[in-house]
Scaffold this active site. Structure first.
Site, mmCIF file in Angstrom:
data_model
loop_
_atom_site.group_PDB
_atom_site.id
_atom_site.type_symbol
_atom_site.label_atom_id
_atom_site.label_comp_id
_atom_site.label_asym_id
_atom_site.label_seq_id
_atom_site.Cartn_x
_atom_site.Cartn_y
_atom_site.Cartn_z
ATOM 1 C CB THR A 158 -1.117 -0.581 0.771
ATOM 2 O OG1 THR A 158 -0.133 -0.022 2.484
ATOM 3 C CG2 THR A 158 -1.486 -0.964 1.252
ATOM 4 N N GLY A 159 2.138 1.121 0.048
ATOM 5 C CA GLY A 159 2.636 2.562 0.151
ATOM 6 C C GLY A 159 2.964 3.063 -1.277
ATOM 7 C CB VAL A 177 8.391 1.472 -2.959
ATOM 8 C CG1 VAL A 177 8.871 0.260 -3.376
ATOM 9 C CG2 VAL A 177 9.361 3.005 -2.476
ATOM 10 N NE ARG A 213 19.469 -0.091 0.124
ATOM 11 C CZ ARG A 213 18.436 0.966 0.255
ATOM 12 N NH1 ARG A 213 19.468 1.887 1.055
ATOM 13 N NH2 ARG A 213 17.906 0.933 0.105
ATOM 14 C CB CYS A 254 15.883 6.433 -4.924
ATOM 15 S SG CYS A 254 15.937 7.267 -3.187
ATOM 16 C CD GLN A 298 17.791 12.777 -2.465
ATOM 17 O OE1 GLN A 298 19.069 12.555 -1.695
ATOM 18 N NE2 GLN A 298 16.942 11.259 -1.890
ATOM 19 C CG HIS A 331 15.403 11.337 -5.713
ATOM 20 N ND1 HIS A 331 14.635 12.068 -5.012
ATOM 21 C CD2 HIS A 331 15.481 10.480 -5.162
ATOM 22 C CE1 HIS A 331 13.526 11.271 -4.174
ATOM 23 N NE2 HIS A 331 14.867 10.120 -3.856
ATOM 24 C CG ASN A 352 11.980 8.908 -6.069
ATOM 25 O OD1 ASN A 352 11.451 10.212 -7.114
ATOM 26 N ND2 ASN A 352 11.533 8.890 -5.275
HETATM 27 N N1 LIG Z 1 10.067 5.527 -1.841
HETATM 28 C C1 LIG Z 1 11.559 5.301 -2.249
HETATM 29 O O1 LIG Z 1 11.605 6.699 -3.229
HETATM 30 C C2 LIG Z 1 11.738 4.113 -1.818
HETATM 31 C C3 LIG Z 1 13.663 4.143 -2.680
HETATM 32 C C4 LIG Z 1 14.220 2.801 -2.326
HETATM 33 C C5 LIG Z 1 13.911 2.440 -0.864
HETATM 34 N N2 LIG Z 1 12.665 3.108 -0.584
HETATM 35 C C6 LIG Z 1 11.785 2.118 0.296
HETATM 36 O O2 LIG Z 1 11.265 1.161 0.176
HETATM 37 C C7 LIG Z 1 10.200 0.920 2.053
HETATM 38 C C8 LIG Z 1 9.548 1.417 1.313
HETATM 39 O O3 LIG Z 1 9.075 2.896 0.902
HETATM 40 P P1 LIG Z 1 7.748 3.656 0.696
HETATM 41 O O4 LIG Z 1 7.970 4.828 0.330
HETATM 42 O O5 LIG Z 1 6.842 2.801 -0.080
HETATM 43 O O6 LIG Z 1 6.923 3.790 1.856
HETATM 44 P P2 LIG Z 1 5.685 4.030 2.388
HETATM 45 O O7 LIG Z 1 5.013 4.979 1.284
HETATM 46 O O8 LIG Z 1 5.586 5.241 3.743
HETATM 47 O O9 LIG Z 1 4.859 2.828 2.719
HETATM 48 C C9 LIG Z 1 6.021 2.473 3.615
HETATM 49 C C10 LIG Z 1 4.948 0.304 3.325
HETATM 50 O O10 LIG Z 1 5.251 -0.125 4.485
HETATM 51 C C11 LIG Z 1 3.871 -0.729 5.299
HETATM 52 N N3 LIG Z 1 3.681 -0.719 6.658
HETATM 53 C C12 LIG Z 1 4.193 -0.394 7.749
HETATM 54 N N4 LIG Z 1 4.179 -1.741 8.944
HETATM 55 C C13 LIG Z 1 4.445 -2.522 9.043
HETATM 56 C C14 LIG Z 1 3.966 -3.873 9.079
HETATM 57 N N5 LIG Z 1 4.462 -3.041 10.534
HETATM 58 N N6 LIG Z 1 3.808 -4.343 8.289
HETATM 59 C C15 LIG Z 1 4.020 -4.704 7.174
HETATM 60 N N7 LIG Z 1 4.012 -3.192 6.149
HETATM 61 C C16 LIG Z 1 3.803 -2.896 7.116
HETATM 62 C C17 LIG Z 1 2.836 0.158 4.671
HETATM 63 O O11 LIG Z 1 1.616 -0.689 5.150
HETATM 64 P P3 LIG Z 1 0.207 0.574 5.670
HETATM 65 O O12 LIG Z 1 -0.262 1.432 4.704
HETATM 66 O O13 LIG Z 1 -0.573 -0.178 6.009
HETATM 67 O O14 LIG Z 1 0.583 1.705 6.723
HETATM 68 C C18 LIG Z 1 2.726 1.147 3.502
HETATM 69 O O15 LIG Z 1 2.533 -0.553 2.690
HETATM 70 C C19 LIG Z 1 11.363 1.890 2.441
HETATM 71 O O16 LIG Z 1 11.880 0.632 2.982
HETATM 72 C C20 LIG Z 1 12.078 2.486 1.969
HETATM 73 O O17 LIG Z 1 13.218 3.314 2.498
HETATM 74 C C21 LIG Z 1 12.067 3.846 -0.987
#
Ligand SMILES: NC(=O)c1ccc[n+]([C@@H]2O[C@H](COP(=O)([O-])OP(=O)(O)OC[C@H]3O[C@@H](n4cnc5c(N)ncnc54)[C@H](OP(=O)(O)O)[C@@H]3O)[C@@H](O)[C@H]2O)c1
Length: 353
Positions: free
Chosen positions: A16-17, A19, A104, A142, A169, A260, A333
């Site tokens: 649901t996030g 990514v 990593r 990213c 970023q 980014h 990103n």
């Molecule tokens: N955003 C980027 O550009 C990017 C790039 C590279 C890497 N990343 C990495 O990718 C990961 C996710 O990033 P994001 O940007 O997508 O964050 P996000 O939009 O905040 O999404 C976080 C996700 O994690 C889920 N989550 C939270 N607590 C959880 C739990 N206890 N069990 C299972 N799922 C849980 C959330 O679910 P709910 O919706 O239910 O809260 C949501 O689906 C992070 O590690 C981040 O560092 C992000």
């Protein structure tokens, strides 16, 4: 239609996030075949339905046995969840492709950008790297991914002496909360009020740039650098297999929604290289799309959003140092910086099965 019998069985943790949603979009767009799809998120999202490949899939929570029978689990829920649950996915017989920073820099875990060090993947696939960690494959940060994709063709043709990078970023790099924080604070600022600092960024982000991504390092030799900068520097050396490469990074959060950008100063080992040669190498680089200098054009963050390539433009030589070249590197990103890189890894692992 991406569903196909005997195709890999997929799990997406963090579905649901921002990514996770990009993963689901890419599965559809690339017609990535799967025979099962299991979506996971926090308790708050349990039972929610997400669309992918013409079907709705119900979101589950993580629990004992939740990965049984899966071939690949994509993790995009943060470091703690990956640290705890990626080994569980491996125990259940799956490959874990992890977007977090949890594994990593682990010396037993490969940190992969297919265009740069994808040659390591066949060994994993054939089981020539035994051990549970070998089935966890880390996706880099990213900002690192787009940097190394742009550097790789220059390294191959001319060798790299040093790399300096400053990043710009977008807020989506901090997840859904980052996007919401910018939008809310922008509304407040447009009402003529001073937005207050929110939970996601170190300072208010509306109409401002914040020169802090992550926390400040406590390591004596890295004092003054942020965790994001340390990631870019260390991950670049690991992926490029250049442990002694001089890399210096300065990362900045800017009030753009997505993608980014980076200004990069690359010092080449080979002297006397021409613009035509540098642009020729970049044009031929895997995953790179070049805006040549004579086009008078260059990519922007809004332009790169929703696109797959790493765009490179504004290539020019430093007049004070004939081996140093400057370039502007932009990429989405959420795509190449996260979900797309993960899907490319999965496509490589299962391509010849
Ligand atoms: N955003 C980027 O550009 C990017 C790039 C590279 C890497 N990343 C990495 O990718 C990961 C996710 O990033 P994001 O940007 O997508 O964050 P996000 O939009 O905040 O999404 C976080 C996700 O994690 C889920 N989550 C939270 N607590 C959880 C739990 N206890 N069990 C299972 N799922 C849980 C959330 O679910 P709910 O919706 O239910 O809260 C949501 O689906 C992070 O590690 C981040 O560092 C992000």
């Amino acid at each position: 239609m991406a569903w196909q019998e005997n195709a890999p069985r997929l799990g997406v943790v963090g579905a649901t996030g921002v990514v996770g949603e990009t993963f689901l979009n890419l599965i559809e767009e690339r017609d990535y075949h799967f025979s099962e799809l299991r979506l996971f998120a926090s308790d708050a999202s349990k039972g929610l339905k997400k669309k992918c490949a013409d079907r709705e899939w119900e979101v589950q929570t993580l629990g004992a046995g939740c990965f049984e029978g899966l071939d690949i689990v994509f993790f995009s829920s943060g470091d703690d969840i990956s640290a705890e649950w990626a080994p569980q996915a491996v125990k259940a017989g799956a490959f874990a492709i992890d977007n977090s920073a949890a594994f990593r820099m682990d010396p037993h875990t490969d940190l992969i950008v297919p265009e740069v060090n994808g040659d390591l993947l066949p060994k994993l696939k054939r089981g020539e790297r035994p051990g549970s960690a070998a089935r966890i494959i880390a996706n880099p940060n990213c900002s690192t991914i787009q940097l190394v994709v742009a550097l790789k063709p220059l390294q191959d043709k001319f060798g790299l002496a040093s790399v300096r990078v400053s990043s710009y970023q977008s807020v989506s790099g901090a997840g859904r909360n980052g996007i919401e924080e910018l939008i809310e604070q922008t509304k407040v600022a447009l009402e003529g009020e001073q937005p207050e600092k929110g939970p996601t960024f170190a300072k208010p982000i509306a109409f401002d740039c914040v020169p802090q991504i992550g926390s400040f390092s406590k390591e004596p030799e890295m004092l003054g650098f942020t965790s994001e900068e340390v990631k870019v520097m260390r991950e670049t050396r690991k992926i490029m297999r250049l442990p002694n490469l001089y890399v210096s990074a300065f990362t900045i959060r800017v009030p753009t929604l997505n993608s980014h950008a980076e200004t990069v100063w690359v010092e080449l080992k080979k002297p006397g290289v021409s613009l035509a040669e540098v642009e020729g190498a970049l044009r031929a680089g895997a995953g790179v799309e070049l805006f040549p200098r004579d086009s008078g054009d260059y990519p922007t963050q809004a332009f790169a959003s929703g696109q797959d390539p790493v765009y490179v433009g504004r290539v020019h030589k430093d007049p004070n140092d004939q081996t140093t070249w400057l370039m502007w590197v932009v990429s989405d990103n959420l795509r190449k910086g996260a979900a797309l890189n993960g899907i490319q890894i999965a496509e490589t692992i299962f391509a010849s099965r």
